[in-house]
Design a protein around this motif. Structure first.
Motif, PDB file in Angstrom:
ATOM      1  N   ARG A 250     -51.055 -44.023  18.645  1.00  0.00           N
ATOM      2  CA  ARG A 250     -51.493 -43.692  17.301  1.00  0.00           C
ATOM      3  C   ARG A 250     -52.980 -43.352  17.317  1.00  0.00           C
ATOM      4  O   ARG A 250     -53.705 -43.676  18.260  1.00  0.00           O
ATOM      5  N   ALA A 251     -53.436 -42.698  16.267  1.00  0.00           N
ATOM      6  CA  ALA A 251     -54.844 -42.319  16.165  1.00  0.00           C
ATOM      7  C   ALA A 251     -55.708 -43.550  15.907  1.00  0.00           C
ATOM      8  O   ALA A 251     -55.207 -44.610  15.509  1.00  0.00           O
ATOM      9  N   GLN A 252     -57.006 -43.409  16.151  1.00  0.00           N
ATOM     10  CA  GLN A 252     -57.931 -44.497  15.826  1.00  0.00           C
ATOM     11  C   GLN A 252     -57.899 -44.737  14.312  1.00  0.00           C
ATOM     12  O   GLN A 252     -57.738 -43.805  13.537  1.00  0.00           O
ATOM     13  N   PRO A 253     -58.065 -45.983  13.873  1.00  0.00           N
ATOM     14  CA  PRO A 253     -58.272 -47.206  14.653  1.00  0.00           C
ATOM     15  C   PRO A 253     -56.973 -47.915  15.026  1.00  0.00           C
ATOM     16  O   PRO A 253     -57.007 -49.021  15.544  1.00  0.00           O
ATOM     17  N   TYR A 254     -55.829 -47.262  14.743  1.00  0.00           N
ATOM     18  CA  TYR A 254     -54.539 -47.933  14.939  1.00  0.00           C
ATOM     19  C   TYR A 254     -54.180 -48.095  16.418  1.00  0.00           C
ATOM     20  O   TYR A 254     -53.285 -48.865  16.757  1.00  0.00           O
TER      21      TYR A 254
END
Length: 431
Positions: A250-254
């Motif tokens: 997943r993309a930041q911050p995930y």
């Protein structure tokens, strides 16, 4: 005169202080016949808590052959010791390379991003590939760039290479010889390949890379994983949206969070990524069977292992490892790797070549995992055919200096696993 004091802190730290009165020699000349000396020692009391352990295990191409054999033996002995103890222990297994296989059985989970056109599984073909190098001059050891060369260097070279495959799509065998020439900058090159087969079949050589053994053509995009050992490679027979359990990021911050929290995990299609992880279980025989079935292939992306190892220990989705009411379990993640990051996150995939970004993400993940109350032990595995050069990162990742280990064989690996497990449960002097 001796004075002792004992204090137990709320976190279980036991502190012993002593104050001793000793006679003096030189001090007596100044009228001071005695003096006091103080000392302090501290330890943690044995934990009565049950323990959950996540084994995050490197299964990249450089682990093929004797390295993987040593890992399997070490885990078997480790589990035998656990089984013979009186501990309440659950263990999960997270094999990783550039991706982690979370298992196609999870295809109906709401935390996976599965398009309606996606399908689960497909027929694949596998072959055992063997690569050997000969007559190779020395060359630079810089990592590859996205263009397929190296990041720099002053020496190139030419070498011959032989390749054999036990099977092709039509069931025959093939052999080939190749010569590779790298430029003096190491940024480009060409491969000349001749092929002979016992039946129809073909394969594609990747770009030139350089290594301590010279310049060579390779069937993998990562020279670190071209260890000269036999590596199983599996691909779908028909390309499409076939999902074999591989998951991206997943993309930041995930990408630095364990829980689902409404942000779905993306799927990686049309590729295999080894055996599926095993969630926490107290069935150590099943754990042993899972590890015994591991194969080696792929590049190194340590964050994938850390992310999913963390998730197997987490009480939230995706795995929801809820504990019993009023049960307090300690948690330990053991990361074992024989290499450094050779892939980085690129969107949802792990196909990038920003090694510094991958290292930074690894460190951030380690910090987040430790802040969540999980102990981390790290094991740097190296022998004559592989060498881990990321010791600084692994040392920083470990919860303490005594939870970082070097290992060079099966015995060293087993000792590291057992020692790490014991240290989070037993008394040890901390100062």
């Amino acid at each position: 005169m001796e004075v002792f004091s004992v204090r137990l802190r709320p976190d279980g730290e036991l502190i012993l202080k002593t104050r001793l009165k000793k006679p003096t020699f030189l001090g007596a000349m100044l009228g001071k016949n005695e003096m006091y000396a103080s000392a302090e020692a501290a330890t943690y009391l044995p934990s009565s808590k049950a323990l959950d352990v996540a084994l995050v295990l490197d299964r990249t191409g450089s682990m093929a052959g004797p390295n993987m054999d040593a890992l399997k033996l070490a885990v078997r002995d480790y589990l035998t010791d656990l089984n013979g103890s009186s501990r309440d222990v659950r263990v999960s297994v997270v094999p990783f390379s550039d991706y982690v296989n979370i298992g196609v059985d999870n295809s109906n989970q709401n935390w996976l991003d599965i398009p309606l056109t996606g399908s689960t599984g497909a027929e694949v073909e596998c072959s055992m590939e063997s690569v050997s190098l000969s007559s190779c001059p020395s060359a630079q050891t810089s990592p590859p760039t996205s263009s397929g060369g190296t990041s720099g260097g002053t020496s190139g070279g030419t070498c011959s290479m032989s390749f054999s495959s036990s099977s092709t799509s039509s069931g025959g065998s093939m052999s080939a010889t190749a010569s590779a020439t790298a430029s003096s900058s190491g940024s480009s090159g060409s491969c000349s390949v001749s092929v002979s087969t016992s039946s129809s079949g073909s394969f594609i050589w990747s770009d030139i890379f350089t290594s301590p053994t010279g310049a060579f053509c390779t069937v993998t995009a990562d020279p670190q994983e071209s260890s000269g050992n036999r590596v199983e490679e599996c691909v779908p027979k028909i390309l499409g949206e076939n999902w074999f359990g591989c998951v991206g990021s997943r993309a930041q911050p995930y990408n630095i969070q364990a829980g689902y929290s409404g942000q779905k995990f993306p799927l990686i299609y049309d590729r295999t990524c080894g055996q599926a992880l095993m969630g926490l279980t107290d069935n150590l025989s099943s754990v042993s069977s899972t590890v015994s079935g591991l194969t080696a292939s792929g590049s190194t992306y340590i964050p994938a292992g850390l992310q999913w190892g963390w998730r197997t220990l987490d009480e939230n989705q995706p795995f929801e490892n809820k504990t019993k009411k009023n049960e307090d379990r300690k948690k330990l993640l053991i990361l074992m790797t024989d290499g450094e990051n050779t892939r980085s996150q690129a969107g949802e995939t792990h196909a990038g070549n920003d090694y510094d970004a991958a290292d930074a993400l690894s460190q951030n993940l380690c910090t987040a995992i430790k802040n969540s109350g999980i102990d981390i032990a790290t094991v740097s595995y190296s022998n004559s055919s592989s060498s881990s050069t990321n010791t600084a990162m692994l040392r920083n990742c470990a919860s303490s200096s005594d939870l970082y280990f070097d290992a060079s064989d099966a015995k060293g690996l087993e000792k590291a696993f057992s020692t790490a497990t014991n240290q989070v449960n037993e008394v040890r002097l901390i100062r």
